[in-house]
Write a protein that holds these residues in place. Structure first.
Motif, short mmCIF file in Angstrom:
data_model
loop_
_atom_site.label_atom_id
_atom_site.label_comp_id
_atom_site.label_asym_id
_atom_site.label_seq_id
_atom_site.Cartn_x
_atom_site.Cartn_y
_atom_site.Cartn_z
N THR A 108 87.17 14.21 18.33
CA THR A 108 86.66 14.66 19.63
C THR A 108 85.64 13.64 20.14
N LEU A 143 100.95 13.42 17.50
CA LEU A 143 100.90 14.71 18.21
C LEU A 143 102.04 14.82 19.23
N TRP A 189 87.16 20.69 18.53
CA TRP A 189 88.23 19.75 18.18
C TRP A 189 88.85 19.18 19.46
N SER A 191 91.75 19.52 20.47
CA SER A 191 92.55 20.56 21.12
C SER A 191 91.70 21.40 22.06
N ASP A 192 90.43 21.63 21.70
CA ASP A 192 89.55 22.45 22.56
C ASP A 192 89.29 21.73 23.89
N ALA A 195 92.53 21.69 25.87
CA ALA A 195 92.91 23.03 26.32
C ALA A 195 92.05 23.44 27.51
N ARG A 215 100.37 26.55 25.92
CA ARG A 215 98.98 26.26 25.54
C ARG A 215 98.78 26.52 24.05
N PHE A 218 100.36 23.82 21.98
CA PHE A 218 99.62 22.56 22.08
C PHE A 218 98.38 22.61 21.18
N VAL A 219 97.65 23.70 21.29
CA VAL A 219 96.40 23.83 20.51
C VAL A 219 96.71 23.83 19.01
N ALA A 222 97.92 20.36 17.87
CA ALA A 222 96.81 19.39 17.88
C ALA A 222 95.87 19.63 16.71
N LEU A 223 95.63 20.90 16.42
CA LEU A 223 94.75 21.23 15.28
C LEU A 223 95.35 20.73 13.97
N GLU A 226 95.17 16.94 13.85
CA GLU A 226 93.79 16.47 13.67
C GLU A 226 93.28 16.79 12.27
#
Lengths: 826, 131
Positions: A108, A143, A189, A191-192, A195, A215, A218-219, A222-223, A226
């Motif tokens: 991030t 990703l 993260w 993703s946050d 998002a 969404r 994706f989150v 991505a998590l 990561e």
């Protein structure tokens, strides 16, 4: 809600990451390593030259010293820089709200810092630089692959996204912190950030929508990606205790005894390759540690379905022991899985077996660090019982003390059936249940396994494919437990897709499930869509009249296939009521043909066979007889089918009660206690109850709704079916007796069936209206409906044709039509 | 910008970096202590090698008792010997780590001066070579 404050607008993490923009990490490491070796060699050569007067080095003293100084300066500089860089690769506290501090993960920080180094000091957040920075993040390529988004598509989005949007920083970070609060975490993260940008930037939202990425997907993807990168980052700080602790030590087993004989009949349980095993099975591992740490009777019965992860729990504990993070009582323990089938195979008599077992157990006790694991514990007991040995009596002297720890593995059915009734088992062993993990943990486990499959099969699963495997395995695969069912689907998909194809998509998982279960799991394709839209018409190709019944059934099916039906009930549940011979069974057959593509997909239960006390047992099986029930077997063999329960009112009330759960929840437990799903099944029950009343009412009343209500009231009043059961059907469908004019059409349909049979012998049979009318005349019965007409066709019409074929009057290639005279004589 | 970065680094180095280095150094000693199982081996120092022990037969038999006593003493001695090897190796590794760690610590504490000194010495040496 109070505002978010930036507590550190330029954390050390940002400064460390800035180094990457000056010199790439791999270049720094290369320079540091090379300069270190140069200083080492030049320094050594200088010392040798100075002290030992080596002639070959004469005259190079100044040069060697110069090289040592230069490379020494470089090595020292880069060592300090690298230590600074790696020490700071930890999440940094950046934001605060209401006393809660939020951290930025390394990635991030990289995302925001590369977008704008002073991002945290700005009043506004610009979306475009963040996307441009995202495009350069190390994790982005992976990703995008996981999400099935081509890199080119993302580049096109970036190029088209001129300007981006600007959001107030306070508003942006408030949303980010809101997300964290919702997820109950204080870590922010990548993703946050992305998002929250979905809420602010319509183009970004549209890009993901067009790429069919939700969404949530994706989150979660991505998590996952990561997380893998953060593990890599942790490894860079190799001097941390968490990293050093993973290296097993030397000489730890010196204080413990050898187990020569036990080693011959067992194998060691080592940590598995599943990284998340410890995270996802934390509760079970802790329960295991607690039970094994008791001062006596420190034994565990690990109970879970086949494939639910019992071995993953053992491997997780083994990993903790190896790292030294298990409780002190379990330090240096060896987890050993007993291979009892080898012992029984190698010993012939009870005496031999017991002697060998005692030797092994004594050896394990003497070694002092053994945790003995017995898989399929009930199988172990029954297998040695056949030799005449009481397994529990054999183990008790060891299991009852602290001399030896034993872990038995079992499944819930066998545990309740064979082990629980024995008081010794419950006294000696503490039961630890493997719980069905929640959706998040389940996904993590399958993600974990996917990485292992990928490295072996050289394929890459998209995140959606992994998610699909979890959803489809849970819904459609009857045998086994999660997560293994989902992992099996991934394994099958990895081996079934073409070698040249690297990526595995959700469609590949669907096709694996379709092959395994014959269930069309994909969304209604165009052909099926046409079928559903024209359902009434297709059913009428086989059905005459019964407009209302056909409409009700068609409507229910359309609801089911359009996705409006919940997944927790059967596809459709109908009660067909009406007199005999009006087309109830024929409708079911037509449905099987139209919806399931094959009349064979219908399985008929004659419920008069379930009218005795053993009805339930025959249907769902029994624990005592171990004979599987007809319904349970049928559903396991072919879950995607139509089940027709004829004359349902004849079954016992106990049988009716089983269907309360099936109709409501779409599953039941068979005699062995195993869950059987009927969620991909269409259930039709027929009943002649109230038939006479239908005929009577039809004489005086024309409104079908009123007639139907009267019949339902009659059924309820006479307690033929309970109100609970009646309320659970999707539709109660009333079949009316057919008027005589419609029966001619029915007779024509039946005669067309005969036409088909004769066509197989290459004889063309042309049925006429006159013949159909005669069949109705012979076969019509106001009580039995159209059914006697079928008999009339076989007794009279087919009889005549058979005689003609045998007499040689009808041959291959002939066309045959009944003459009026013949029709009258039928 | 470069001086700012340099002074930024210096600030981190003396405020945070040195303590991180000390912690890393401590971690490595902790690792070596556990890697060579020093505490476990010390606790079980006098135990027989791999718990191997002879048992006395029933009855009073002087020869048997003496044999068992000698065998068990030998097994304990072998156990002590093997454990000693690991403990000595562990202690040696700790000493080496202490030496290397001390050097690195001194280098880190004196880093700015050392760096400047090395750069100056390098320049002097290069000038000397080419003159």
């Amino acid at each position: 809600m109070s505002t978010v404050t930036v507590i550190n607008s330029y954390p050390w993490l940002f400064r460390a990451l800035r180094l990457d923009r000056i010199i790439a990490e791999r270049v720094r490491v290369f320079i540091m390593t090379v300069s270190f070796w140069i200083v080492l060699f030049s320094g050594a050569a200088e010392i040798i030259s100075s002290f030992f007067k080596v002639s070959a080095l004469n005259g190079y003293d100044d040069l060697l010293l110069g090289v040592s100084f230069v490379s020494g300066a470089v090595a020292l500089l880069f060592w300090l820089v690298e230590f600074f860089y790696r020490s700071n690769l930890v999440p940094a506290f950046v934001l605060e709200r209401e006393g809660i501090q939020y951290t930025f993960s390394v990635e991030t920080s990289r995302l925001l810092m590369n977008a704008e180094p002073s991002v945290l000091a700005r009043d506004a957040i610009e979306s475009l630089p963040i996307f441009q920075s995202f495009a350069r993040l190390p994790l982005t390529d992976l990703l995008l692959v996981r999400l099935g988004i081509p890199r080119e598509a993302f580049e096109i989005f970036l190029n088209a996204h001129a300007g981006g949007v600007s959001v107030l920083a306070s508003e942006f970070f408030t949303k980010v912190c809101d997300r964290c609060d919702k997820e109950r975490t204080q870590g922010i993260w990548v993703s946050d950030i992305l998002a929250v940008l979905m809420d602010c930037d319509a183009l970004w939202n549209k890009f993901l929508f067009d790429a069919k990425v939700t969404r949530e997907d994706f989150v979660a993807a991505a998590l996952w990606v990561e997380y893998q990168f953060s593990e890599e980052t942790k490894r860079k700080r190799w001097w941390d205790r968490s990293q050093l602790g993973q290296i097993s030590g030397l000489g730890k087993d010196l204080g413990f005894g050898y187990t020569y004989h036990l080693d011959m009949y067992s194998h060691e349980v080592w940590p598995g390759a599943m990284k998340y095993a410890r995270e996802t099975r934390r509760r079970e591992i802790e329960a295991l540690e607690q039970a094994l740490s008791r001062s006596y009777e420190a034994n565990v019965m690990l109970v879970g379905e086949e494939g639910s992860g019992k071995h993953a729990v053992l491997e997780g504990l083994s990993q903790k022991i190896l790292e030294g993070s298990a409780p002190a009582t379990l330090e240096f323990k060896r987890m050993v899985m007993l291979d009892y089938s080898s012992i029984t195979a190698a010993t012939k008599t009870k005496g031999d077996f017991e002697a060998t077992m005692i030797k092994l157990l004594e050896e394990a006790v003497a070694a002092g660090n053994i945790i003995l694991i017995i898989e399929n514990f009930e199988g172990f007991l029954s297998s040695i019982a056949s030799l005449g040995t009481d397994g529990l009596a054999l183990l008790e002297p060891y299991a009852a003390t602290a001399r030896l720890q034993i872990i038995g593995l079992s499944d819930p059915t066998a545990y309740h059936r064979d082990l629980e009734p024995d008081g010794k088992v419950t006294k000696l062993f503490e039961k630890v249940d493997i719980e069905q993990p929640d959706a998040n943990r389940l996904l993590m486990m399958v993600e974990d396994a996917a990485l292992i499959i990928e490295s072996r099969a050289r394929k890459v699963f998209t995140f959606q494919a992994i998610k699909k495997s979890v959803a489809l395995a849970d819904r459609f695969i009857q045998d086994g437990a999660m997560p293994e069912k989902a992992i099996d689907l991934l394994e099958s998909a990895a081996s079934s897709v073409a070698v040249s194809k690297i990526l595995i998509y959700p469609e590949d998982i669907e096709s694996v499930v379709e092959k395994k279960t014959h269930i069309p799991t994909s969304k209604a394709e165009s052909e099926e869509r046409d079928k559903l839209l024209n359902m009434e018409q297709l059913l009428h190709e086989r059905m005459i009249d019964q407009e209302e019944a056909i409409r009700s059934v068609s409507d229910a099916l359309r609801r089911a296939r359009s996705g409006l039906k919940g997944n927790n009930r059967p596809i459709g549940t109908f009660l067909f009521i009406g007199p005999t011979g009006v087309g109830k069974t024929e409708t079911a057959k037509a449905l099987a043909q139209v919806y399931f593509g094959d009349e064979e997909a219908m399985f008929r239960f004659d419920m008069s066979e379930y009218s005795q006390g053993d009805g339930v047992e025959k249907l769902i099986g029994s624990r005592d007889s171990k004979i599987p029930g007809v319904l349970a077997s049928r559903l396991r063999e072919r879950p995607f089918s139509l089940l027709l329960f004829d004359e349902f009112e004849k079954a016992t009330r106990e049988v009716h009660n089983i269907f309360l759960q099936i109709l409501d929840e779409g599953f039941f437990s068979d005699g062995a206690g195993k869950r059987v799903s009927a969620r991909e099944t269409m259930i039709i029950m027929t009943s002649n109850a109230g038939a006479n009343l239908i005929i009577e009412l039809l004489r005086v009343q024309k409104d079908s709704a009123v007639i139907k209500q009267s019949i339902i009231d009659e059924i309820r009043t006479k307690n033929i079916f309970t109100p609970e059961l009646l309320n659970r059907f999707d539709e109660i469908v009333l079949f009316k007796p057919l008027p005589k004019e419609e029966l001619v059409k029915v007779a024509m349909l039946m005669l067309k069936g005969l036409t088909k049979k004769l066509a197989e012998q290459e004889i063309i049979f042309v049925p006429s209206e006159e013949l159909a009318a005669r069949v109705v005349e012979i076969g019509y019965d106001p009580i039995f409906g159209a059914r006697p007409m079928r008999r009339a066709i076989s007794d009279r019409v087919e009889q005549v044709i058979a005689k003609k074929i045998l007499g040689g009057e009808l041959k291959r290639g002939d066309t045959f039509q009944f003459a009026s005279e013949d029709i009258k004589n039928l | 910008m470069a001086p700012a970065v340099f002074f930024d680094f210096l600030r981190w180095h003396y405020l945070v970096g040195i303590s991180k280095l000390l912690k890393a150094w401590g971690n490595l000693h902790w690792f070596l202590y556990h890697y060579f199982s020093i505490d476990t081996l010390a606790k079980s120092f006098f135990e027989p090698f791999h718990r191997m022990q002879e048992r006395k037969r029933r009855g009073f038999d002087v020869e048997d008792i003496a044999g068992v006593l000698i065998m068990n003493t030998v097994l304990r001695f072998i156990g002590m010997l093997v454990r000693s090897v690991f403990i000595i190796l562990g202690v040696f590794a700790q000493i080496v780590m202490f030496g290397v760690g001390s050097l690195l610590f001194i280098a880190a504490v004196l880093a700015p001066a050392l760096l400047v000194g090395l750069v100056v010495a390098s320049i002097v040496q290069v000038v000397k070579i080419f003159s």
